[in-house]
Scaffold this motif. Structure first.
Motif: not given
Length: 443
Positions: A20-24, A163-177
């Motif tokens: 979680e920390q590494a993905l964030a 899981t929740a942190s990863t999903a949120a961070n991926v959505l943030n990344l896609i949303g930014n794009a």
């Protein structure tokens, strides 16, 4: 004697937290690159507001620590009803605090921005205002996510927060794009992507807490009624932890202000080292999060010797992880530093700082920081606050100004970090060895 946790139990807690920390960290860097593709005014505005948001990114988890400690001890004692009561009070505390911050921030947004950032350019102020407005709406969702993260980690379920942190961070990344590149919304797009990510993280946590099969979840609105005694138990740990977090971030800002007066090569090298330091400390950040459920459950179950054993085990694991991460960074320092496209002068300063940091982090850091969450899990939060405040203000802040005045430049700032860590060790190590922290009572 059989210990409370098996090695498999510990792996199930620690590995998801490390991931979680590494993905964030990785996704956060990608997020920064995307925002940097906007105009200079947009980048400046977002950067200014991120310095405000950083306070809450640290403060909400710090306040949630109080609920995590109380819950972990009830789980260790097997008192599920009291554990559920603590979840309700933690939800009430963090959500109420987020509203108490958000409403005044919205009402006095412009005045607050002028107070914090003065007479910045109109274009930068416009971007800052937009990003700040959207950020404020995300604070309650950030608070609810931290409630869920604290609750499930306290039970030893760190996989869900991963899981929740990863999903949120991926959505943030896609949303930014999509919003920045696709619709050209720039700052508004970045803010909306962050808001959507925090809504998703909060929704995942709250849905799981509200499920009937969740042993210590929320059962009804009645769980959110204020209960003075339980509320007080959470605050006795949460308030010192929050103050410690606030003091740490204020101290960092003051040191950053001092660094800004040095040569450009020193400022750049310091920024590079701050990035490398964040990467090096990823495993220890996960260890510190795991300390609350591990030590808290041991003490709740009335097993202080296990709490002492696992504290030593966590400190030892921190040393091992730092040897790997800091040693690997130093071993591959030349190709890593080449990624930052530094001038030869700046690269030389950064390499000197990295070598110095390796020496101190693999000898001092676990004693200065890994013992702390274990003491806090026992309810010794006030003592941790005193040690942290003394180290930060007498060690890091005072000594950094003193050493820079001696003409030691950026190395003086990093020598002051040693003073900070030594002061913390002088507080925490004797406290741990004496066993006084085991006499604290949270529940």
């Amino acid at each position: 004697m059989e210990r409370m946790f098996t090695r498999a139990d510990l792996r199930r807690m620690l590995v998801p937290l490390m991931i979680e920390q590494a993905l964030a960290m990785t996704i956060g860097m990608a997020d920064t690159v995307m925002v940097a593709s906007c105009s200079e005014a947009a980048v400046s505005g977002v950067s200014l507001i991120d310095s405000v948001n950083a306070v809450f990114l640290w403060l909400f988890p710090a306040l949630a620590t109080g609920g995590g400690v109380v819950l972990a001890q009830y789980v260790g004692r097997g008192e599920e009803q009291n554990a559920r009561r603590s979840v309700g009070q933690l939800t009430l505390l963090l959500f109420g605090f987020s509203l108490a911050v958000s409403v005044p921030f919205l009402l006095f947004r412009d005045a607050l921005l002028r107070l914090l950032f003065g007479q910045i350019e109109a274009s930068v102020m416009a971007c800052a205002r937009t990003y700040f407005t959207v950020s404020i709406f995300s604070y309650p969702f950030l608070a609810l996510y931290n409630v869920g993260a604290a609750v499930f980690r306290a039970q030893g379920n760190s996989r869900l927060s991963m899981t929740a942190s990863t999903a949120a961070n991926v959505l943030n990344l896609i949303g930014n794009a999509v919003l920045i590149y696709g619709f050209g919304l720039e700052v508004l797009g970045a803010g909306l992507a962050t808001l959507a990510a925090r809504v998703l993280g909060a929704a995942i946590m709250m849905i799981r807490l509200l499920r009937p099969e969740c042993r210590v979840g929320l059962r009804s609105l009645g769980d959110l009624r204020p209960q003075r005694e339980m509320f007080g138990r959470i605050l006795r740990v949460g308030i010192p932890s929050g103050l410690e977090s606030a003091a740490f971030n204020i101290g960092k800002l003051l040191v950053a202000s001092l660094v800004s007066t040095l040569a450009t090569s020193a400022i750049t090298a310091n920024a590079v080292m701050n990035t490398l330091q964040s990467i090096i400390l990823i495993p220890t950040s996960a260890i510190h999060l795991a300390a609350v459920p591990i030590v808290g459950q041991c003490l709740g179950a009335g097993r202080p010797q296990d709490a002492r054993y696992y504290t030593k085990w966590l400190v030892g694991l921190a040393y091992l992880c730092l040897l790997v991460t800091a040693g690997g960074t130093l071993l591959f320092s030349h190709p890593i530093l080449s990624l930052f496209r530094l001038t030869p002068e700046t690269a030389a300063v950064a390499l000197r700082l990295l070598r110095f940091y390796f020496c101190i982090v693999v000898t001092l850091y676990p004693l200065a920081f890994t013992i702390t969450p274990c003491l806090r899990a026992a309810g010794d939060a006030r003592f941790c606050l005193i040690g942290a405040m003394t180290g930060m203000w007498l060690g890091r802040i005072l000594c950094s100004h003193l050493f820079v005045s001696f003409g030691w430049g950026i190395m003086g700032v990093w020598l002051a970090i040693v003073a900070d860590w030594l002061i913390r060790i002088a507080f925490y190590l004797p406290r741990f060895c004496s066993g006084a922290w085991l006499q604290k009572r949270v529940i």
